[in-house]
Design a protein around this motif. Sequence first.
Motif, PDB file in Angstrom:
ATOM      1  N   ARG A 259       0.843  -1.207   0.000  1.00  0.00           N
ATOM      2  CA  ARG A 259       0.000   0.000   0.000  1.00  0.00           C
ATOM      3  C   ARG A 259       0.879   1.258   0.000  1.00  0.00           C
ATOM      4  O   ARG A 259       0.561   2.234  -0.674  1.00  0.00           O
TER       5      ARG A 259
ATOM      6  N   ARG B 212       0.980   4.108  -2.921  1.00  0.00           N
ATOM      7  CA  ARG B 212       0.826   5.556  -2.667  1.00  0.00           C
ATOM      8  C   ARG B 212       2.000   6.331  -3.280  1.00  0.00           C
ATOM      9  O   ARG B 212       1.816   7.367  -3.902  1.00  0.00           O
TER      10      ARG B 212
ATOM     11  N   CYS C 287       1.886   6.352  -7.085  1.00  0.00           N
ATOM     12  CA  CYS C 287       0.847   7.289  -7.564  1.00  0.00           C
ATOM     13  C   CYS C 287       1.320   8.727  -7.405  1.00  0.00           C
ATOM     14  O   CYS C 287       1.118   9.553  -8.313  1.00  0.00           O
TER      15      CYS C 287
ATOM     16  N   ALA D 171      -5.403   1.878  -1.703  1.00  0.00           N
ATOM     17  CA  ALA D 171      -4.458   2.944  -1.354  1.00  0.00           C
ATOM     18  C   ALA D 171      -4.028   3.750  -2.584  1.00  0.00           C
ATOM     19  O   ALA D 171      -3.271   4.708  -2.463  1.00  0.00           O
TER      20      ALA D 171
ATOM     21  N   ASP E 151      -4.443   6.248  -5.870  1.00  0.00           N
ATOM     22  CA  ASP E 151      -5.333   7.269  -6.416  1.00  0.00           C
ATOM     23  C   ASP E 151      -5.060   7.540  -7.897  1.00  0.00           C
ATOM     24  O   ASP E 151      -5.380   8.600  -8.421  1.00  0.00           O
TER      25      ASP E 151
ATOM     26  N   GLU F 146       1.066   9.749   6.554  1.00  0.00           N
ATOM     27  CA  GLU F 146       1.454  10.937   5.769  1.00  0.00           C
ATOM     28  C   GLU F 146       2.934  11.260   5.910  1.00  0.00           C
ATOM     29  O   GLU F 146       3.629  11.515   4.944  1.00  0.00           O
TER      30      GLU F 146
ATOM     31  N   LEU G 183       5.213   8.699   4.299  1.00  0.00           N
ATOM     32  CA  LEU G 183       5.163   8.826   2.845  1.00  0.00           C
ATOM     33  C   LEU G 183       5.963  10.052   2.388  1.00  0.00           C
ATOM     34  O   LEU G 183       6.752   9.975   1.432  1.00  0.00           O
TER      35      LEU G 183
END
Length: 389
Positions: free
Chosen positions: A267, A271, A274, A308, A310, A373, A376
């Motif tokens: 996941r 993220r 993406c 996860a 987008d 957050e 990432l």
Amino acid sequence: MREIILLKYGEIVLKGLNRSYFNSVLESRVKRAMKGVEGEFRYDYAQSTLCVYGDENADYDTAVEKLKKVFGVATVCRGISCEKNMDEVISRLTENLDRLIGGASTFKFEAKRSDKKFPLTSPQICAECGAAVLKARPDLKVDVISPERVITVEIRDRAAFIHGAGEKGAGGVPVGTSERAMLMLSGGIDSPVAGHMMAKRGAAIDAIYFETPPYTGEAAKEKVRALAEKLTEYCGEIYLHSVSLTEIQETLVKTCKEKLFTLLLRRFMMRAACAVGKKYNAGCVVTGESLGQVASQTMAALAVTDNAADLPVMRPCIGLDKDEIVVRARNIGTFETSILPYEDCCTVFTPRHPDTNPDLEEVLAEEAKLDVEGLLERALATDSFVRLN
Ligand code: ATP
Ligand code: MG
């Protein structure tokens, strides 16, 4: 007489109003593929065929090998170009007969006449050429049903072309006629094949590799780079990103349930892919996943991973068996590199009993223990890229 390479266009012939756009992209892809090939080449497009003429120094062998990797080309034919009259056609034909016939013992002629004012009809052209071949090589036989060799004579507007059946081209549509795709490129067998399949459908490819230093080393990174370089032979330039997931992996191991490590990590990969993809205008993320291949590739696990993402996630290998993927990897020349034995960031922390039927709520509850957050953002700050090709 001069040698010539004829590139017969495939699917783009059907592209209606967009056709001139597809043609211009393909022509630029062809020219780019020919960079570095010895000799000067000239290009002339007519009747769904790009004719490639080389000068006296032209390295036709290398040119053909490169052109066979250009998507959008259905067939690559090496042949001869000469003046449009039957005397000329027949003398070039007999001069080059051994090459055109190869080891075959039966043959037939096909004629195409786009110049309708040419004095002979197509059957007459075939009959004259056939007779000339039989005179020169009485050991050969005509077989119109299943000949070992088909020799084609094309009477075009400006010249005549003589060629054999040619070799299969890469097919597909030219790279760049679809949107950009961010390929998640590991060092494995599947992801280079996935990238190749997307490029075949016109996607421009960028790639992202997740490393975990010091658990994964320079050799693993070099391997991914070598795979991406191989892909540039088909895809043209590729920006290869690398992002470090070390902090994320170490945090997962400390904080979360072992059976969910891989999924939680995937996941995060999704993220990050993406985020980098969006930054560089990708319309999707591509993976080499194949249904049921490993625990993280069950439908339930893929759904948890997609949750996860987008950007749309495309998985062109999803319905292929491993041995089918291996055949493709061998054909595109990535297999030998893919099987080199370097550590992968997934395998360093692989759980002993991964969950094959994960529950999204449970996964989200595990993630709630983390600063998603922040993790990432710090991972994305490690993004660096090289331009290949
Ligand atoms: P492959 O042989 O293509 O690497 P795999 O069978 O080893 O795939 P996984 O390790 O589960 O399967 O990975 C599935 C997909 O996730 C890969 O095909 C690739 O697209 C992506 N992936 C896995 N590891 C990485 C990585 N370190 N960096 C970038 N992408 C990765
Ligand atoms: Mg892998």
